[in-house]
Design an enzyme around this catalytic site. Structure first.
Site, short mmCIF file in Angstrom:
data_model
loop_
_atom_site.label_atom_id
_atom_site.label_comp_id
_atom_site.label_asym_id
_atom_site.label_seq_id
_atom_site.Cartn_x
_atom_site.Cartn_y
_atom_site.Cartn_z
CG ASP A 262 1.48 3.86 -2.21
OD1 ASP A 262 1.32 2.41 -1.92
OD2 ASP A 262 1.11 4.50 -3.73
CD GLU B 239 3.69 -1.14 -3.13
OE1 GLU B 239 3.12 -2.14 -3.12
OE2 GLU B 239 4.31 0.16 -3.41
C1 NOJ Z 1 -0.03 0.94 -3.42
C2 NOJ Z 1 -1.07 0.45 -2.99
O1 NOJ Z 1 -0.44 -0.98 -2.26
C3 NOJ Z 1 -1.86 0.62 -3.35
O2 NOJ Z 1 -3.30 0.01 -2.33
C4 NOJ Z 1 -2.23 1.64 -4.28
O3 NOJ Z 1 -3.21 0.95 -4.63
C5 NOJ Z 1 -0.47 1.87 -5.08
N1 NOJ Z 1 -0.04 1.77 -4.55
C6 NOJ Z 1 -0.48 3.42 -5.58
O4 NOJ Z 1 -0.59 4.70 -4.79
#
Ligand code: NOJ
Length: 554
Positions: A205, A244
């Site tokens: 993440d 990500e």
């Molecule tokens: C990215 C995640 O995909 C999202 O759903 C989340 O709210 C944020 N990061 C914070 O963790």
């Protein structure tokens, strides 16, 4: 390419299926999905053909960000089951040949995590430095606020200790400080723990936030990523990080690990995804063509992860304002469909008004694009969103197994089930299994063909001149084998002529529907396309009978 490599470097042509245990299948009738329910559905997933499951966070959580706010990295949210249930699930998944990765959310914790509770208890707390503190809130750049509907600053004042803490996301998600070596060690332990229980890797993440927003700044922020990968490889060769990383291509390439490919194994192609949506909105290939031409080549053994939709909003943050408005007009004109001023809280089929031909073409495009496809649960049956749910939860609706929903025997499932044209009576797994023209069957075919055509993921790709603005055509070559894919983004039938260098007199076998075509002596082929038509064609030399899957193995 040796075909054996496709098992060693398995991620390069994996089919990744993202699901949230909470909304997938309720095994104990309490309305919340759980590991027992998920385990019951593993044969469904194996039958669909996906090769790797990505589990959204399943850890104990106050659930203020759907589990992305964690209070214990070493156990299971009791609503979803026990560690015992998790291990049974892993065992069953492995038995059916499925790998499993999980969300690694270590940029931040919940503010209720015992580490943060301890850290905020006083400035001299031994855990104080596990988070990022400041006497004064540094000035905010509004462009940096990730959730502008809820937050106006990334700094929050902590009354008790009289300092501000950093939160790149919601104020209840204080950022961990990976500038502190103890924190880096703890993160490594978390990876080790779950790998020991069988995980093949992690979807990381918020990677740029994780390594940049720290105190003191790391001399080389990327070294931490390389350390994590090295640790994982020592423990279990072939384990991966799927990152990500939503930054421009120029910066993005460094996340793979310059030249070496020793950091993030696969990065999501956020740029290609957004340009693909612009192409779909315009019915014109040009934006996607441009993205693919600009996209850097990942280092050897690394890969792009391709997607059209995920569990978040469809972010359009890398388009210009005019382009974004164009996509909004085409796919989400109403205010309620838009979110954060930059995205759409919708699933794909509703954006296409339920037009099945167009939906099928879009997924054919996804699976044919060079990279590893990642799909979000329910995409394979064309589920819609429920705008009555709050914010991004609109797309995280319960999986639709049968006409009566089938997610839970409880009267009240964890999230509301959509009504209308995308309700379970109209869109569900059970019905689509009995219908050969269904989207589910189409997905099975695409996945099967994608796996049989390693050229798509492993080969060299070339975007072809199709001579018509609505047509996106590309070819992928590996070891003398070629697959050509052609997509009509427009809604009128047409015919294009493709020049296929080196394929004069070859036969092209259609891998999705029947039919063969001959490439002329001059290396040209005329190719008819239906409205929103799509074709995947395998080339075979004249002296060899056409085969559906003929990649050579050396
Ligand atoms: C990215 C995640 O995909 C999202 O759903 C989340 O709210 C944020 N990061 C914070 O963790």
């Amino acid at each position: 390419m040796r075909l054996t490599y496709t098992s060693d470097v398995w991620w390069k042509n994996a089919v990744v299926y993202c699901l949230d245990v909470e909304t997938f299948k309720d095994g104990n009738g309490d309305g919340v999905g759980d590991f027992r329910g998920l385990t019951q559905q593993i044969d469904y997933l194996a039958g669909l053909g996906v090769t790797c499951l990505w589990l959204m966070p399943f850890f104990p959580t106050p659930n203020k960000d759907d589990g992305y706010d964690i209070t214990d990295f070493y156990s299971i949210d009791p609503r979803l089951g026990t560690l015992g249930d998790f291990v049974e699930f892993m065992r069953t998944a492995h038995d059916r040949g499925l790998r499993v990765i999980a969300d690694l959310v270590v940029n931040h914790t919940s503010d209720r995590h015992p580490w943060f509770v301890e850290a905020r208890s006083g400035r001299d707390s031994p855990r104080r430095d596990w988070y990022v503190w400041s006497d004064v809130p540094e000035p905010d750049d509004p462009g940096q606020i990730v959730f502008p509907d809820k937050e106006t600053s990334v700094w929050e004042y902590d009354e008790g200790s009289g300092q501000y803490y950093l939160h790149s996301f919601y104020r209840h998600q204080p950022d961990l400080n990976v500038g502190n070596p103890e924190v880096r060690d703890e993160i490594t332990r978390i990876l080790g723990f779950w790998m020991e229980l069988g995980l093949s890797g992690f979807r990381v993440d918020a990677v740029p936030f994780l390594i940049e927003n720290v105190n003191p700044k790391l001399a080389d922020p990327h070294e931490f990523l390389a350390d994590l990968r090295a640790f994982m490889t020592r423990r279990k060769g072939g384990s991966i990080l799927l990152g990500e990383v939503n930054v421009p291509y120029k910066e993005l390439i460094s996340y793979f690990g310059d030249g070496l490919g020793d950091q993030i194994t696969m990065c999501f192609d956020f740029i290609g995804m957004q340009q693909a949506w612009l192409s779909l909105a315009r019915g014109e290939a040009a934006p996607l063509v441009k993205a693919l031409r600009e996209r850097p080549e990942p280092p050897k053994d690394c890969q792009w992860a391709m997607f059209l939709r995920n569990h978040d909003e469809l972010t359009l943050d890398k388009l210009t304002e005019d382009e974004r408005q164009e996509v909004f007009r085409a796919f989400g004109p109403e205010r309620d469909m838009q979110i954060f001023g930059r995205g759409l809280r919708r699933r794909l089929p509703t954006m296409f008004g339920g037009d099945l031909r167009r939906v099928k073409m879009a997924y054919s495009l996804l699976f044919s694009l060079p990279g590893t496809p990642v799909i979000f649960y329910g995409e394979e049956i064309g589920m819609g969103e429920n705008l009555a749910e709050e914010g991004r939860m609109a797309v995280r609706v319960p999986m639709q197994w049968s006409a009566d929903g089938g997610f839970s025997h409880s009267a009240e499932p964890v999230r509301e089930i959509p009504e209308g044209s995308f309700a379970p009576e109209r869109v569900n797994v059970a019905d689509q299994k009995r219908d050969n023209d269904s989207l589910l069957r189409w997905f099975q075919l695409l996945i099967e063909r994608y796996r049989e055509c390693p050229e798509l993921a492993w080969g060299e790709y070339t975007v072809l001149e199709a001579g018509h603005p609505a047509v996106f055509a590309h070819r992928c070559d590996a070891d003398g084998a070629t697959v050509v894919a052609v997509h009509n983004l427009g809604d009128t039938a047409l015919e294009v002529t493709l020049r296929l260098a080196g394929l004069a007199r070859h036969r092209l076998t259609d891998l999705l529907v029947d039919g063969t075509l001959e490439v002329s002596d001059e290396g040209e082929v005329r190719l008819p396309l239906d409205p929103h038509g799509c074709r995947w064609l395998r080339a075979s030399p004249p002296e060899i009978a056409p085969e559906d899957a003929s990649v050579k193995s050396h």
